[in-house]
Scaffold this motif. Structure first.
Motif, PDB file in Angstrom:
ATOM      1  N   ARG A 149       0.835  -1.196   0.000  1.00 25.22           N
ATOM      2  CA  ARG A 149       0.000   0.000   0.000  1.00 25.22           C
ATOM      3  C   ARG A 149       0.869   1.244   0.000  1.00 25.22           C
ATOM      4  O   ARG A 149       1.986   1.250   0.491  1.00 25.22           O
ATOM      5  CB  ARG A 149      -0.871   0.039   1.249  1.00 25.22           C
ATOM      6  CG  ARG A 149      -1.928  -0.999   1.260  1.00 25.22           C
ATOM      7  CD  ARG A 149      -2.732  -0.827   2.508  1.00 25.22           C
ATOM      8  NE  ARG A 149      -4.051  -1.355   2.284  1.00 25.22           N
ATOM      9  CZ  ARG A 149      -5.017  -1.282   3.150  1.00 25.22           C
ATOM     10  NH1 ARG A 149      -4.817  -0.693   4.312  1.00 25.22           N
ATOM     11  NH2 ARG A 149      -6.193  -1.786   2.891  1.00 25.22           N
ATOM     12  N   ALA A 150       0.315   2.332  -0.526  1.00 24.16           N
ATOM     13  CA  ALA A 150       1.015   3.614  -0.485  1.00 24.16           C
ATOM     14  C   ALA A 150       1.104   4.072   0.970  1.00 24.16           C
ATOM     15  O   ALA A 150       0.221   3.799   1.772  1.00 24.16           O
ATOM     16  CB  ALA A 150       0.268   4.637  -1.324  1.00 24.16           C
ATOM     17  N   VAL A 151       2.159   4.765   1.306  1.00 29.93           N
ATOM     18  CA  VAL A 151       2.351   5.270   2.659  1.00 29.93           C
ATOM     19  C   VAL A 151       1.580   6.573   2.808  1.00 29.93           C
ATOM     20  O   VAL A 151       1.673   7.459   1.967  1.00 29.93           O
ATOM     21  CB  VAL A 151       3.853   5.488   2.950  1.00 29.93           C
ATOM     22  CG1 VAL A 151       4.048   6.044   4.340  1.00 29.93           C
ATOM     23  CG2 VAL A 151       4.628   4.199   2.779  1.00 29.93           C
ATOM     24  N   LEU A 152       0.817   6.695   3.875  1.00 29.75           N
ATOM     25  CA  LEU A 152       0.076   7.920   4.159  1.00 29.75           C
ATOM     26  C   LEU A 152       1.019   9.017   4.607  1.00 29.75           C
ATOM     27  O   LEU A 152       1.977   8.762   5.336  1.00 29.75           O
ATOM     28  CB  LEU A 152      -0.951   7.672   5.262  1.00 29.75           C
ATOM     29  CG  LEU A 152      -2.057   6.683   4.964  1.00 29.75           C
ATOM     30  CD1 LEU A 152      -2.882   6.447   6.222  1.00 29.75           C
ATOM     31  CD2 LEU A 152      -2.936   7.196   3.850  1.00 29.75           C
ATOM     32  N   GLN A 153       0.738  10.252   4.195  1.00 28.24           N
ATOM     33  CA  GLN A 153       1.523  11.409   4.624  1.00 28.24           C
ATOM     34  C   GLN A 153       0.720  12.215   5.623  1.00 28.24           C
ATOM     35  O   GLN A 153      -0.470  12.469   5.404  1.00 28.24           O
ATOM     36  CB  GLN A 153       1.877  12.298   3.438  1.00 28.24           C
ATOM     37  CG  GLN A 153       2.853  11.688   2.489  1.00 28.24           C
ATOM     38  CD  GLN A 153       3.262  12.659   1.390  1.00 28.24           C
ATOM     39  OE1 GLN A 153       2.934  13.833   1.416  1.00 28.24           O
ATOM     40  NE2 GLN A 153       3.972  12.158   0.414  1.00 28.24           N
ATOM     41  N   VAL A 154       1.365  12.610   6.708  1.00 25.63           N
ATOM     42  CA  VAL A 154       0.726  13.436   7.732  1.00 25.63           C
ATOM     43  C   VAL A 154       1.657  14.570   8.117  1.00 25.63           C
ATOM     44  O   VAL A 154       2.867  14.495   7.911  1.00 25.63           O
ATOM     45  CB  VAL A 154       0.345  12.611   8.983  1.00 25.63           C
ATOM     46  CG1 VAL A 154      -0.677  11.542   8.647  1.00 25.63           C
ATOM     47  CG2 VAL A 154       1.564  12.000   9.636  1.00 25.63           C
ATOM     48  N   GLY A 155       1.087  15.613   8.696  1.00 24.22           N
ATOM     49  CA  GLY A 155       1.882  16.747   9.168  1.00 24.22           C
ATOM     50  C   GLY A 155       2.545  16.444  10.492  1.00 24.22           C
ATOM     51  O   GLY A 155       2.004  15.692  11.317  1.00 24.22           O
ATOM     52  N   ASP A 156       3.695  17.043  10.714  1.00 23.31           N
ATOM     53  CA  ASP A 156       4.438  16.791  11.946  1.00 23.31           C
ATOM     54  C   ASP A 156       3.797  17.437  13.166  1.00 23.31           C
ATOM     55  O   ASP A 156       4.191  17.198  14.285  1.00 23.31           O
ATOM     56  CB  ASP A 156       5.897  17.206  11.804  1.00 23.31           C
ATOM     57  CG  ASP A 156       6.100  18.690  11.583  1.00 23.31           C
ATOM     58  OD1 ASP A 156       5.111  19.449  11.492  1.00 23.31           O
ATOM     59  OD2 ASP A 156       7.275  19.102  11.486  1.00 23.31           O
ATOM     60  N   HIS A 157       2.771  18.263  12.948  1.00 17.02           N
ATOM     61  CA  HIS A 157       2.044  18.892  14.049  1.00 17.02           C
ATOM     62  C   HIS A 157       1.035  17.940  14.706  1.00 17.02           C
ATOM     63  O   HIS A 157       0.506  18.215  15.765  1.00 17.02           O
ATOM     64  CB  HIS A 157       1.300  20.134  13.547  1.00 17.02           C
ATOM     65  CG  HIS A 157       0.279  19.801  12.500  1.00 17.02           C
ATOM     66  ND1 HIS A 157       0.624  19.594  11.179  1.00 17.02           N
ATOM     67  CD2 HIS A 157      -1.052  19.591  12.586  1.00 17.02           C
ATOM     68  CE1 HIS A 157      -0.470  19.292  10.503  1.00 17.02           C
ATOM     69  NE2 HIS A 157      -1.495  19.281  11.322  1.00 17.02           N
ATOM     70  N   MET A 158       0.797  16.794  14.080  1.00 15.89           N
ATOM     71  CA  MET A 158      -0.166  15.816  14.571  1.00 15.89           C
ATOM     72  C   MET A 158       0.338  15.192  15.871  1.00 15.89           C
ATOM     73  O   MET A 158       1.519  14.911  16.020  1.00 15.89           O
ATOM     74  CB  MET A 158      -0.358  14.736  13.500  1.00 15.89           C
ATOM     75  CG  MET A 158      -1.404  13.698  13.835  1.00 15.89           C
ATOM     76  SD  MET A 158      -1.618  12.528  12.474  1.00 15.89           S
ATOM     77  CE  MET A 158      -2.578  13.538  11.351  1.00 15.89           C
ATOM     78  N   MET A 160      -3.744   5.796  11.662  1.00 14.49           N
ATOM     79  CA  MET A 160      -3.209   4.501  11.239  1.00 14.49           C
ATOM     80  C   MET A 160      -4.259   3.407  11.380  1.00 14.49           C
ATOM     81  O   MET A 160      -4.423   2.571  10.485  1.00 14.49           O
ATOM     82  CB  MET A 160      -1.980   4.130  12.059  1.00 14.49           C
ATOM     83  CG  MET A 160      -0.771   4.951  11.755  1.00 14.49           C
ATOM     84  SD  MET A 160       0.550   4.496  12.892  1.00 14.49           S
ATOM     85  CE  MET A 160       1.900   4.398  11.751  1.00 14.49           C
ATOM     86  N   ALA A 161      -4.972   3.409  12.495  1.00 12.67           N
ATOM     87  CA  ALA A 161      -5.992   2.388  12.718  1.00 12.67           C
ATOM     88  C   ALA A 161      -7.111   2.511  11.687  1.00 12.67           C
ATOM     89  O   ALA A 161      -7.552   1.508  11.118  1.00 12.67           O
ATOM     90  CB  ALA A 161      -6.551   2.503  14.134  1.00 12.67           C
ATOM     91  N   GLY A 162      -7.560   3.733  11.428  1.00  9.10           N
ATOM     92  CA  GLY A 162      -8.629   3.951  10.469  1.00  9.10           C
ATOM     93  C   GLY A 162      -8.252   3.563   9.054  1.00  9.10           C
ATOM     94  O   GLY A 162      -9.076   3.071   8.287  1.00  9.10           O
ATOM     95  N   ALA A 163      -7.004   3.798   8.699  1.00  8.00           N
ATOM     96  CA  ALA A 163      -6.524   3.485   7.347  1.00  8.00           C
ATOM     97  C   ALA A 163      -5.934   2.082   7.253  1.00  8.00           C
ATOM     98  O   ALA A 163      -5.518   1.664   6.179  1.00  8.00           O
ATOM     99  CB  ALA A 163      -5.473   4.512   6.924  1.00  8.00           C
ATOM    100  N   ARG A 164      -5.882   1.403   8.390  1.00  6.07           N
ATOM    101  CA  ARG A 164      -5.242   0.080   8.457  1.00  6.07           C
ATOM    102  C   ARG A 164      -3.829   0.130   7.903  1.00  6.07           C
ATOM    103  O   ARG A 164      -3.394  -0.724   7.132  1.00  6.07           O
ATOM    104  CB  ARG A 164      -6.080  -0.959   7.731  1.00  6.07           C
ATOM    105  CG  ARG A 164      -7.425  -1.152   8.369  1.00  6.07           C
ATOM    106  CD  ARG A 164      -8.230  -2.178   7.669  1.00  6.07           C
ATOM    107  NE  ARG A 164      -9.554  -2.219   8.286  1.00  6.07           N
ATOM    108  CZ  ARG A 164     -10.321  -3.267   8.250  1.00  6.07           C
ATOM    109  NH1 ARG A 164      -9.937  -4.361   7.648  1.00  6.07           N
ATOM    110  NH2 ARG A 164     -11.496  -3.223   8.811  1.00  6.07           N
ATOM    111  N   ALA A 165      -3.130   1.184   8.309  1.00  7.74           N
ATOM    112  CA  ALA A 165      -1.750   1.401   7.860  1.00  7.74           C
ATOM    113  C   ALA A 165      -0.792   1.065   8.996  1.00  7.74           C
ATOM    114  O   ALA A 165      -1.119   1.251  10.166  1.00  7.74           O
ATOM    115  CB  ALA A 165      -1.558   2.850   7.431  1.00  7.74           C
ATOM    116  N   GLY A 166       0.374   0.603   8.653  1.00  8.76           N
ATOM    117  CA  GLY A 166       1.383   0.272   9.649  1.00  8.76           C
ATOM    118  C   GLY A 166       2.444   1.331   9.806  1.00  8.76           C
ATOM    119  O   GLY A 166       3.279   1.261  10.698  1.00  8.76           O
TER     120      GLY A 166
END
Length: 85
Positions: A3-12, A21-27
């Motif tokens: 899967r493609a890796v999700l990108q998030v802001g460092d302010h999170m 991660m849980a919602g997207a089922r991403a590791g």
């Protein structure tokens, strides 16, 4: 299939990042700064370890994590960068 890796802001915050991660089922998440530059990659296991640490607070943001994934000592005002992927 990878899967493609999700990108998030460092302010999170760490807690929100774990929820994403849980919602997207991403590791893992690719962390980017305000300029859109990727500053690191975090895994669910790393964030879970931070959350389970006695130094954890719900205000801890991804930008405040040191490169080793451990919670920073006295993280207020600390702006450690994550290692680039």
């Amino acid at each position: 299939m990878d899967r493609a890796v999700l990108q998030v802001g460092d302010h999170m915050t760490v807690e929100v990042a774990l929820a994403v991660m849980a919602g997207a089922r991403a590791g893992r998440l690719l962390v980017c700064d305000n300029d859109g530059l990727c500053t690191g990659l975090v895994t669910r296991a790393e964030l879970s370890a931070v959350r389970d640490s006695p130094a954890y607070t719900d205000r801890l943001r991804l930008r405040d994590l040191p490169g080793d994934g451990a919670p920073p000592a006295g993280h207020a005002g600390s702006h450690g960068r994550l290692p680039a992927p």
